[in-house]
Design a protein around this motif. Structure first.
Motif, mmCIF file in Angstrom:
data_model
loop_
_atom_site.group_PDB
_atom_site.id
_atom_site.type_symbol
_atom_site.label_atom_id
_atom_site.label_comp_id
_atom_site.label_asym_id
_atom_site.label_seq_id
_atom_site.Cartn_x
_atom_site.Cartn_y
_atom_site.Cartn_z
ATOM 1 N N SER A 305 -9.137 1.777 13.478
ATOM 2 C CA SER A 305 -8.567 0.670 12.726
ATOM 3 C C SER A 305 -8.047 1.176 11.384
ATOM 4 O O SER A 305 -8.640 2.068 10.773
ATOM 5 C CB SER A 305 -9.623 -0.417 12.490
ATOM 6 O OG SER A 305 -10.114 -0.909 13.721
ATOM 7 N N VAL A 306 -6.953 0.589 10.937
ATOM 8 C CA VAL A 306 -6.351 1.000 9.671
ATOM 9 C C VAL A 306 -6.673 -0.059 8.622
ATOM 10 O O VAL A 306 -6.179 -1.184 8.682
ATOM 11 C CB VAL A 306 -4.830 1.174 9.806
ATOM 12 C CG1 VAL A 306 -4.234 1.597 8.476
ATOM 13 C CG2 VAL A 306 -4.514 2.211 10.880
ATOM 14 N N ALA A 307 -7.506 0.312 7.658
ATOM 15 C CA ALA A 307 -7.896 -0.611 6.598
ATOM 16 C C ALA A 307 -6.777 -0.717 5.570
ATOM 17 O O ALA A 307 -5.894 0.151 5.501
ATOM 18 C CB ALA A 307 -9.169 -0.118 5.932
ATOM 19 N N PRO A 308 -6.754 -1.776 4.752
ATOM 20 C CA PRO A 308 -5.795 -1.857 3.645
ATOM 21 C C PRO A 308 -5.876 -0.589 2.791
ATOM 22 O O PRO A 308 -6.973 -0.103 2.483
ATOM 23 C CB PRO A 308 -6.268 -3.101 2.872
ATOM 24 C CG PRO A 308 -6.924 -3.955 3.919
ATOM 25 C CD PRO A 308 -7.588 -2.999 4.861
ATOM 26 N N LYS A 309 -4.739 -0.066 2.390
ATOM 27 C CA LYS A 309 -4.688 1.243 1.736
ATOM 28 C C LYS A 309 -5.402 1.280 0.399
ATOM 29 O O LYS A 309 -5.930 2.321 -0.005
ATOM 30 C CB LYS A 309 -3.228 1.670 1.565
ATOM 31 C CG LYS A 309 -2.528 1.958 2.890
ATOM 32 C CD LYS A 309 -1.083 2.384 2.664
ATOM 33 C CE LYS A 309 -0.407 2.642 4.004
ATOM 34 N NZ LYS A 309 1.031 3.027 3.834
ATOM 35 N N ALA A 310 -5.416 0.176 -0.326
ATOM 36 C CA ALA A 310 -6.037 0.167 -1.657
ATOM 37 C C ALA A 310 -7.466 -0.358 -1.635
ATOM 38 O O ALA A 310 -8.032 -0.665 -2.680
ATOM 39 C CB ALA A 310 -5.197 -0.663 -2.625
ATOM 40 N N LEU A 311 -8.056 -0.448 -0.440
ATOM 41 C CA LEU A 311 -9.416 -0.953 -0.319
ATOM 42 C C LEU A 311 -10.389 -0.043 -1.070
ATOM 43 O O LEU A 311 -10.299 1.181 -0.995
ATOM 44 C CB LEU A 311 -9.812 -1.031 1.160
ATOM 45 C CG LEU A 311 -11.147 -1.711 1.493
ATOM 46 C CD1 LEU A 311 -11.132 -3.162 1.079
ATOM 47 C CD2 LEU A 311 -11.435 -1.592 2.990
ATOM 48 N N ASN A 312 -11.313 -0.652 -1.804
ATOM 49 C CA ASN A 312 -12.327 0.061 -2.592
ATOM 50 C C ASN A 312 -11.750 0.802 -3.795
ATOM 51 O O ASN A 312 -12.442 1.623 -4.400
ATOM 52 C CB ASN A 312 -13.108 1.068 -1.729
ATOM 53 C CG ASN A 312 -14.007 0.391 -0.709
ATOM 54 O OD1 ASN A 312 -14.515 -0.690 -0.964
ATOM 55 N ND2 ASN A 312 -14.173 1.016 0.424
ATOM 56 N N THR A 313 -10.511 0.534 -4.135
ATOM 57 C CA THR A 313 -9.885 1.228 -5.255
ATOM 58 C C THR A 313 -9.614 0.251 -6.400
ATOM 59 O O THR A 313 -8.732 -0.617 -6.278
ATOM 60 C CB THR A 313 -8.542 1.866 -4.828
ATOM 61 O OG1 THR A 313 -8.770 2.724 -3.707
ATOM 62 C CG2 THR A 313 -7.943 2.675 -5.963
ATOM 63 N N PRO A 314 -10.346 0.358 -7.512
ATOM 64 C CA PRO A 314 -10.096 -0.526 -8.660
ATOM 65 C C PRO A 314 -8.677 -0.312 -9.186
ATOM 66 O O PRO A 314 -8.167 0.818 -9.196
ATOM 67 C CB PRO A 314 -11.142 -0.087 -9.688
ATOM 68 C CG PRO A 314 -12.203 0.600 -8.900
ATOM 69 C CD PRO A 314 -11.499 1.248 -7.753
ATOM 70 N N TYR A 315 -8.050 -1.395 -9.606
ATOM 71 C CA TYR A 315 -6.666 -1.275 -10.115
ATOM 72 C C TYR A 315 -6.668 -1.143 -11.623
ATOM 73 O O TYR A 315 -7.269 -1.955 -12.333
ATOM 74 C CB TYR A 315 -5.831 -2.484 -9.690
ATOM 75 C CG TYR A 315 -4.424 -2.423 -10.243
ATOM 76 C CD1 TYR A 315 -3.555 -1.414 -9.850
ATOM 77 C CD2 TYR A 315 -3.989 -3.355 -11.200
ATOM 78 C CE1 TYR A 315 -2.267 -1.329 -10.364
ATOM 79 C CE2 TYR A 315 -2.701 -3.272 -11.713
ATOM 80 C CZ TYR A 315 -1.852 -2.261 -11.288
ATOM 81 O OH TYR A 315 -0.573 -2.171 -11.811
#
Length: 320
Positions: A305-315
């Motif tokens: 499965s391909v998770a959202p690319k910015a998952l777990n990444t604070p902006y």
């Protein structure tokens, strides 16, 4: 028991157990699509279950037959507020999302049992609720040959509301401007920010939605399955919902299918002795089956499965 009776029995029990997982899994889809992992959904379900039972017990004399649904609404609000702790820590202060979610689980487990003991003179569980979510037959549709017995007899309203919620969730995520914005901050927050989308605001909304839906899931589970609250009321269902989300590839409809599968596995521990080809399996195996399937689902599909690319990444504004 005829084949039709067996299928009907399995179906309505599967979606009965799946309903809390569908609501909570839908919450997981929304928060992860925004780029925030809410591993604390187990704790959110505990808060929802606790709030639902307490509201049911104390508001029964005021709302009567509507107490169940009033309790679910209260649990939804409290679950959303509880999840705001994750949003504050992981979105505003950019803490590690997994650790923050784990802290929520620990806080919910300890706080709810502490409050139960305070409210009920040191007892470790609440009394049984007077009003519970019950089965009913859908008029007219129940009389349809074969289909009526399977889909429209002995059903729970919450089961069909959960299915409807998953469909509405899919429409919101993939067919509305709001859904596009939410998904954009989970895939490429810098690009979304450039287009004028408030990244942190959208992430707050995603986390709060997950808390609201997780609260609903916990309240439904407690008021339909256990009918009281103790430390064992929610025992892994939040993690099952997250696994269903991964199994369903971060899609509300895929998640719903996985949740029904897990719901069927959960229901086997109670309905297994009544099903001819399952009744000879030792009960202990049926109890552990949902957890084994959860592990296998995550282990087998997390790499595919391909998770959202910015998952777990604070902006951080201005970063790439």
């Amino acid at each position: 028991m005829s084949l039709t009776d067996t299928i009907a029995f399995i179906f309505y029990n599967a979606i009965f157990y799946a309903a809390p997982l569908i609501f909570t899994g839908l919450g997981a889809v929304f928060t992860e699509r925004s780029g925030v992992t809410n591993i604390g959904l187990e704790g959110v379900m505990q808060i929802g279950a606790f709030t639902g039972i307490i509201s049911n017990l104390f508001l029964h004399d005021i709302f009567g037959g509507a107490t169940v649904f009033v309790s679910i609404m209260i649990a939804m609000i409290v679950g959303s507020l509880f999840s705001s702790l994750l949003a504050i820590s992981s979105v505003t202060f950019r803490s590690d999302q997994i650790i923050a979610g784990t802290a929520l689980n620990m806080l919910a487990a300890g706080a709810t049992i502490f409050l139960v003991k305070k409210l009920f003179e040191g007892k470790g569980q609440t009394p049984m609720v007077k009003d519970a979510i019950t089965r009913f037959d859908i008029p007219v549709l129940e009389n349809i040959p074969v289909i009526g017995k399977i889909f429209f007899q002995n059903v729970y309203l919450t089961s069909y509301l959960a299915i409807l919620a998953a469909i509405v969730g899919w429409v919101i995520l993939f067919k509305t401007p709001f859904g596009l914005r939410l998904r954009s901050v989970g895939e490429h927050p810098t690009a979304a920010d450039t287009m004028g989308i408030k990244v942190n605001r959208m992430r707050y909304i995603g986390v709060m939605i997950s808390g609201a839906l997780g609260g609903i899931g916990g309240a439904i589970y407690a008021q339909s399955i256990t009918l009281d609250y103790s430390h064992a009321t929610i025992s892994g269902q939040g993690f099952m919902a997250i696994a269903a989300m991964i199994f369903g590839k971060w899609n509300p409809l895929g998640m719903m299918g996985a949740a029904i599968f897990f719901g069927f596995a959960q229901s086997l521990s109670t309905i297994g002795p009544s099903i001819p080809f399952i009744k000879d399996i030792p009960t202990v195996y049926l109890y552990i089956l949902p957890y084994v399937l959860t592990i296998l689902a995550v282990a087998g599909f997390i790499g595919k499965s391909v998770a959202p690319k910015a998952l777990n990444t604070p902006y951080i504004k201005g970063s790439r």
